[in-house]
Design a protein around this motif. Structure first.
Motif, PDB file in Angstrom:
ATOM      1  N   GLU A 175       0.972  -1.315   0.007  1.00 44.10           N
ATOM      2  CA  GLU A 175       0.089   0.118  -0.014  1.00 44.10           C
ATOM      3  C   GLU A 175       0.916   1.327   0.196  1.00 44.10           C
ATOM      4  OE1 GLU A 175      -0.377  -2.493   1.918  1.00 44.10           O
ATOM      5  OE2 GLU A 175      -2.276  -3.341   1.240  1.00 44.10           O
ATOM      6  N   ARG A 218       1.832   6.663  -6.843  1.00 51.80           N
ATOM      7  CA  ARG A 218       0.634   7.382  -7.190  1.00 51.80           C
ATOM      8  C   ARG A 218       1.033   8.912  -6.974  1.00 51.80           C
ATOM      9  NH1 ARG A 218      -2.733   4.024  -4.903  1.00 51.80           N
ATOM     10  NH2 ARG A 218      -2.888   5.481  -3.203  1.00 51.80           N
ATOM     11  N   GLU A 269      -1.558   1.568  -9.830  1.00 51.13           N
ATOM     12  CA  GLU A 269      -2.678   0.318  -9.547  1.00 51.13           C
ATOM     13  C   GLU A 269      -1.740  -0.849  -9.241  1.00 51.13           C
ATOM     14  OE1 GLU A 269      -4.399  -0.655 -13.317  1.00 51.13           O
ATOM     15  OE2 GLU A 269      -5.744   1.109 -13.519  1.00 51.13           O
ATOM     16  N   ILE A 317      -1.610  -5.092  -9.581  1.00 50.16           N
ATOM     17  CA  ILE A 317      -2.183  -6.110 -10.233  1.00 50.16           C
ATOM     18  C   ILE A 317      -1.221  -7.336  -9.649  1.00 50.16           C
ATOM     19  CG2 ILE A 317      -2.784  -4.913 -12.309  1.00 50.16           C
ATOM     20  CD1 ILE A 317      -0.523  -6.110 -13.776  1.00 50.16           C
ATOM     21  N   TYR A 371      -1.860 -13.421 -22.066  1.00 49.79           N
ATOM     22  CA  TYR A 371      -0.570 -13.052 -22.282  1.00 49.79           C
ATOM     23  C   TYR A 371       0.662 -13.254 -20.988  1.00 49.79           C
ATOM     24  CZ  TYR A 371      -2.446 -10.534 -26.410  1.00 49.79           C
ATOM     25  OH  TYR A 371      -3.330 -10.055 -27.583  1.00 49.79           O
ATOM     26  N   LEU A 412       2.608 -12.184 -19.249  1.00 53.55           N
ATOM     27  CA  LEU A 412       2.912 -10.866 -18.419  1.00 53.55           C
ATOM     28  C   LEU A 412       3.999 -10.931 -17.546  1.00 53.55           C
ATOM     29  CD1 LEU A 412      -0.233  -8.636 -17.495  1.00 53.55           C
ATOM     30  CD2 LEU A 412       1.150  -8.616 -19.571  1.00 53.55           C
ATOM     31  N   VAL A 421       2.859   1.407 -23.098  1.00 55.08           N
ATOM     32  CA  VAL A 421       1.683   0.944 -22.536  1.00 55.08           C
ATOM     33  C   VAL A 421       1.666   1.054 -21.017  1.00 55.08           C
ATOM     34  CG1 VAL A 421       0.405  -1.174 -22.125  1.00 55.08           C
ATOM     35  CG2 VAL A 421       0.974  -0.552 -24.495  1.00 55.08           C
ATOM     36  N   MET A 432     -12.233 -15.823 -18.415  1.00 57.93           N
ATOM     37  CA  MET A 432     -10.937 -15.024 -17.979  1.00 57.93           C
ATOM     38  C   MET A 432     -11.402 -14.359 -16.766  1.00 57.93           C
ATOM     39  SD  MET A 432      -8.408 -15.651 -19.947  1.00 57.93           S
ATOM     40  CE  MET A 432      -7.339 -13.995 -20.544  1.00 57.93           C
ATOM     41  N   ILE A 450     -10.460 -15.451 -13.173  1.00 54.36           N
ATOM     42  CA  ILE A 450      -8.922 -15.247 -12.840  1.00 54.36           C
ATOM     43  C   ILE A 450      -8.387 -13.944 -12.991  1.00 54.36           C
ATOM     44  CG2 ILE A 450      -8.244 -17.874 -12.847  1.00 54.36           C
ATOM     45  CD1 ILE A 450      -7.043 -17.583 -15.308  1.00 54.36           C
ATOM     46  N   GLU A 482      -8.576  -4.458 -14.133  1.00 57.35           N
ATOM     47  CA  GLU A 482      -7.140  -3.866 -14.305  1.00 57.35           C
ATOM     48  C   GLU A 482      -6.267  -4.638 -15.045  1.00 57.35           C
ATOM     49  OE1 GLU A 482      -9.016  -4.028 -11.336  1.00 57.35           O
ATOM     50  OE2 GLU A 482      -9.305  -1.523 -11.447  1.00 57.35           O
ATOM     51  N   GLU A 483      -6.308  -5.990 -14.623  1.00 58.78           N
ATOM     52  CA  GLU A 483      -5.486  -7.125 -15.126  1.00 58.78           C
ATOM     53  C   GLU A 483      -5.867  -7.420 -16.622  1.00 58.78           C
ATOM     54  OE1 GLU A 483      -4.672  -9.058 -10.655  1.00 58.78           O
ATOM     55  OE2 GLU A 483      -5.896 -10.100 -12.198  1.00 58.78           O
ATOM     56  N   ALA A 485      -4.550  -4.594 -18.881  1.00 56.42           N
ATOM     57  CA  ALA A 485      -2.985  -4.616 -19.120  1.00 56.42           C
ATOM     58  C   ALA A 485      -2.818  -5.509 -20.141  1.00 56.42           C
ATOM     59  CB  ALA A 485      -2.346  -5.037 -17.631  1.00 56.42           C
ATOM     60  N   GLN A 486      -3.520  -6.459 -20.207  1.00 53.74           N
ATOM     61  CA  GLN A 486      -3.332  -7.577 -21.432  1.00 53.74           C
ATOM     62  C   GLN A 486      -3.848  -6.757 -22.560  1.00 53.74           C
ATOM     63  OE1 GLN A 486      -3.357 -11.649 -20.810  1.00 53.74           O
ATOM     64  NE2 GLN A 486      -3.783 -11.420 -18.587  1.00 53.74           N
ATOM     65  N   ARG A 532      -4.400  -3.759 -23.435  1.00 60.07           N
ATOM     66  CA  ARG A 532      -3.405  -2.660 -24.042  1.00 60.07           C
ATOM     67  C   ARG A 532      -2.199  -3.159 -24.592  1.00 60.07           C
ATOM     68  NH1 ARG A 532      -2.811   1.443 -19.073  1.00 60.07           N
ATOM     69  NH2 ARG A 532      -3.142  -0.774 -17.786  1.00 60.07           N
ATOM     70  N   LYS A 570     -12.646   3.667 -16.952  1.00 59.80           N
ATOM     71  CA  LYS A 570     -11.271   3.554 -16.134  1.00 59.80           C
ATOM     72  C   LYS A 570     -11.076   4.884 -14.635  1.00 59.80           C
ATOM     73  CE  LYS A 570      -7.449   1.583 -15.632  1.00 59.80           C
ATOM     74  NZ  LYS A 570      -7.886   1.975 -14.278  1.00 59.80           N
ATOM     75  N   VAL A 571     -11.123   4.115 -13.657  1.00 58.76           N
ATOM     76  CA  VAL A 571     -11.266   5.017 -12.433  1.00 58.76           C
ATOM     77  C   VAL A 571      -9.798   4.839 -11.834  1.00 58.76           C
ATOM     78  CG1 VAL A 571     -12.151   5.856 -10.187  1.00 58.76           C
ATOM     79  CG2 VAL A 571     -13.640   5.185 -12.173  1.00 58.76           C
ATOM     80  N   ASP A 603      -7.892   4.210  -5.568  1.00 57.56           N
ATOM     81  CA  ASP A 603      -7.098   4.622  -4.470  1.00 57.56           C
ATOM     82  C   ASP A 603      -7.066   3.369  -3.758  1.00 57.56           C
ATOM     83  OD1 ASP A 603      -7.182   7.284  -1.951  1.00 57.56           O
ATOM     84  OD2 ASP A 603      -6.252   5.322  -2.167  1.00 57.56           O
ATOM     85  N   THR A 604      -6.039   2.606  -3.906  1.00 61.73           N
ATOM     86  CA  THR A 604      -5.701   1.266  -3.428  1.00 61.73           C
ATOM     87  C   THR A 604      -5.414   1.356  -1.811  1.00 61.73           C
ATOM     88  OG1 THR A 604      -4.487   0.997  -5.527  1.00 61.73           O
ATOM     89  CG2 THR A 604      -4.098  -0.741  -3.699  1.00 61.73           C
ATOM     90  N   VAL A 605      -5.086   2.552  -1.431  1.00 58.34           N
ATOM     91  CA  VAL A 605      -4.813   2.494   0.047  1.00 58.34           C
ATOM     92  C   VAL A 605      -5.906   2.598   0.488  1.00 58.34           C
ATOM     93  CG1 VAL A 605      -3.974   3.758   2.005  1.00 58.34           C
ATOM     94  CG2 VAL A 605      -2.498   3.656  -0.109  1.00 58.34           C
ATOM     95  N   LYS A 622      -8.328  -0.456   0.684  1.00 63.24           N
ATOM     96  CA  LYS A 622      -7.780  -1.858   1.641  1.00 63.24           C
ATOM     97  C   LYS A 622      -8.047  -1.640   2.956  1.00 63.24           C
ATOM     98  CE  LYS A 622      -4.598  -3.763  -1.778  1.00 63.24           C
ATOM     99  NZ  LYS A 622      -3.899  -4.985  -1.933  1.00 63.24           N
TER     100      LYS A 622
END
Lengths: 488, 488
Positions: free
Chosen positions: A60, A67, A184, A186, A199, A201, A455, B437, B440, B444-445, B448-449, B451, B479-480, B483-485, B488
């Motif tokens: 975190e 960020r 982000e 992941i 893919y 990753l 990307v 898909m 799993i 976001e994941e 990333a792929q 993109r 796409k927002v 705020d990971t912190v 969590k």
């Protein structure tokens, strides 16, 4: 310990204050005297000062730092133990360095499924030490494994002496938690799955030299200790015979756990170093060969290796008589780079790869490069997988000699590229070999890679200026749709 | 052979004429009756007609076709032997299919450096057949290896029974020549280098299911035949004991070359098929175990395997007495999917992966799914690496049963994902498992792929609509910046 000693506050600007708010006042360095240790990594030829060094304690905090940097256009990069040899952790743009040194725990071990989860700052060798009592180990063993971190190993896709049989870091990674350059988080995991969907990753991130994201948690494969291992030392009167013995062993269908070579100059160095073994000084090459596996198979393989060495005119060949003797031989090899300090004021390690069959040809070319440059070059390397490490010995106090050494290094890499090899086997590109990427990649190929970087990293704030040739020579190349048929 | 039989010319438009000009009149199909064989691959549940099928003879023609399609906004995709099981070669958007079937040569073999160069249409098993007289083989061995092509293997990152010890396709690829979706040709090669510089494009392309580029030349690793191999067949009265034997063998530190399992229903199927072995019909599970390597080690491993089986209440265990017997056991196993046709009008193959220790739990769940759906499910799979293949038996003539089978398949994949596994081990995602898909990957994941896909394929003309969930459920997600912190 990390509190700055003088409170001049000259460098504590608003960004530093905000970063301090994220990690706490004891977990940030920003005064010049505190930052000096962070101006380079194991590639000491270039130096640059970071803006600050922060020590997050968890994912975190890493995400919050990223960020903050992203929103405020502050360049940033991640750093492990700073043992990298190509300059990947040098703050070229006055980066905020995110040290993963305080995220150094072994989080869990699952013996049944042969996996362990570690934080990025966990030291490589500590993993094997933590699980060896149960009969397990972690395979990738870079020579710096006493201090280097697994996070750094992932960034550089680190290798090691035993990678001939067991593969490099990427072959042992089962999952990654990654903070992307926009903050982000992941998770990438295949849980040991042979062909995970989508893919790859994980493969893309591994070895990306800190340019695509910051790894904050790593699931690695652990292996059961082999039933037995045995080690052979073979002395040759000429390099040619030693090289042919390498090919001979592989052709016999044996896959040694390790197959290392040193030439005469390297032997002079290691014998003058901290762990001399008593190698004869008049030999031209030695091989250090290790096999492991099922006990019953080992003796047979050793017999075959001895026979191959004899057929290649070996002067003397011996099998380690004890674990202690084996340990001495490996200490002598693994501290080999540093030992060069005993015979030369400075040395530059290079790292190139060639097809195994080209070994005699390229070693001959390196010896010519040595003569042309007037500098001695020692060779101490992973012969089994054709991963050369020419050590160019020089004296930086002699005007012009540093430049000569760098030129000789580039010439060695060119020699590798010219026979269909590559410019790095395990040390990475970093800032050291950016321009040499052109030896092996076309503009189109470099562009495909830099587009992937964009990307992940559209604002180019994460570890900028590494891995690829400088924009003026690559990115600005006008994109012309090539008529491939016409061109061919 | 490829000339269309009726010259109605209804489908020969200006694009077909231009493509014909590139490959020549005998190397293109465009009439409906000629295209029918290309409306699906090994995943026969969905069908769609291509615009045309072209048969280029070399890289330049592939590049020219791709450039033509790219400039004229024609969707296109590549096809090998069409044995894929997840629909990756189905022309969902009326694609121009670029068949690599005429680029089927073995270009060179370099025994010294253990490499071979093949064209993408070269059949997998032909490679081993071409080099076996010199004592070499190519390791990845999908059950379809008699017909499937190495190009297709690269696209799907194909596995096989012997991948437990030797790894899947990506572990055996040393170089690729790729035509990018804009027609550019790039070479990606590591020449067997442990850690090649730059991003791992080769890993990224391998297993990308034909969505990033078209592979036109492949350098693969070839291996020396092991000195010996030995095969064991073990019968168990219950699946639980068989599963525990799998874990027991791995825990003993043995890495078998293959470790396969079949359950009662699967045994009923293979015994009714073309290669019956005479397995007892009242057992609950069998294991087919193979070890290879140095001769001296094999006997010792076999002893240990027999001991593990006995400690897990094996009913009967036997070692193959001849190469002929071994061959029969493998033919019985490798033709296992098709053999289900002898006991069921239709079957659906699923492909999930789980941590080895979860085998008993997931097999129990699959048996519940069978009861819930009212459909029999046979299990025939790579137990050693936890790669399950539930075969759902159904009758498409019974209304609603196809839907039930598809639902049961999805439930099996969910069961794998729920224990930390994955939705595909070796068959790929294609169109079959696009929505799964989400079991799993987070948004976001997935993004990333996707993109990365856009980088290679900005116009989305190459194999569109495969591998990722449909746009409405994935790409359009707003796409927002999370705020990971805070989250969590």
């Amino acid at each position: 310990m990390f509190r700055s000693r003088k409170k001049k506050q000259t460098r504590k600007d608003v960004h530093v204050a905000q970063l301090e708010a994220i990690v706490g006042p004891t977990e940030i360095l920003y005064e010049k005297e505190d930052l000096l240790s962070y101006d380079c990594d194991g590639f000491t030829v270039h130096k640059a000062m970071p803006k600050a060094v922060v020590f997050p304690k968890n994912t975190e905090e890493v995400a919050a730092i990223v960020r903050y940097c992203s929103v405020h256009d502050l360049p940033f990069l991640a750093r492990g133990a700073g043992t990298g040899l190509s300059g990947g952790a040098i703050p070229l743009n006055g980066e905020v360095i995110i040290s993963l040194g305080k995220m150094r725990n072994l989080l869990s071990v699952d013996y049944e499924n042969r996996q362990a989860v570690v934080q990025p700052g966990f030291v490589n060798l500590k993993l094997t030490n933590s699980i060896s009592s149960k009969g397990y180990y972690y395979a990738p063993d870079p020579s710096s494994q006493y201090v280097c971190t697994i996070g750094g190993n992932v960034a550089e896709n680190a290798g090691g002496a035993h990678c001939l049989k067991y593969g490099v870091t990427t072959n042992h990674i089962l999952g990654l938690e990654v903070v992307l350059p926009n903050g982000e988080v992941i998770e990438i995991s295949d849980g040991g799955i042979p062909d995970s969907p989508g893919y790859d990753l994980m493969g893309l991130l591994t070895g990306s030299e800190g340019t695509l994201g910051i790894v904050t948690k790593i699931t690695v494969r652990i292996l059961k200790n082999p039933q037995g291992k045995q080690t052979v030392l073979a002395y040759f009167d000429n390099v040619e015979d030693g090289s042919r013995a390498v090919s001979g062993i592989i052709s016999a269908g044996i896959v040694p756990a390790a197959l290392e070579m040193m030439d005469k100059t390297a032997i002079e160095g290691v014998e003058a170093g901290a762990y001399p073994v008593g190698h004869p000084k008049d030999i031209d090459a030695l091989l250090l060969i290790e096999v492991d596996g099922i006990k019953a198979g080992i003796d047979e393989q050793i017999e075959e290796i001895l026979a191959v060495c004899k057929s290649r005119n070996v002067r003397e060949v011996k099998v380690a008589e004890s674990e202690e003797e084996r340990g001495k031989w490996w200490a002598n090899r693994k501290t080999g780079f540093g030992a060069m300090g005993a015979i030369s004021p400075d040395y530059l390690v290079q790292d190139g790869v060639i097809p195994r069959s080209k070994l005699p040809e390229v070693l001959k070319r390196i010896s010519e490069i040595s003569k042309e440059s007037g500098l001695r070059i020692a060779n101490i390397f992973h012969a089994g997988d054709g991963n050369l490490h020419p050590l160019i010995l020089f004296d930086s106090r002699v005007p012009g000699e540093t430049e000569k050494a760098l030129e000789a290094g580039t010439a060695c890499l060119k020699a590798c590229a010219d026979v269909g090899g590559s410019i790095t086997g395990e040390h990475g590109v970093g800032i050291e070999k950016k321009e040499e990427m052109r030896f092996i990649f076309t503009d189109e190929e470099l562009e495909a890679q830099t587009r992937i970087r964009e990307v992940f990293n559209p604002d180019d704030l994460l570890n900028k200026g590494k891995l690829f040739p400088t924009p003026s020579r690559c990115m600005d190349v006008k994109k012309v749709v090539k008529d491939t048929v016409a061109a061919k």
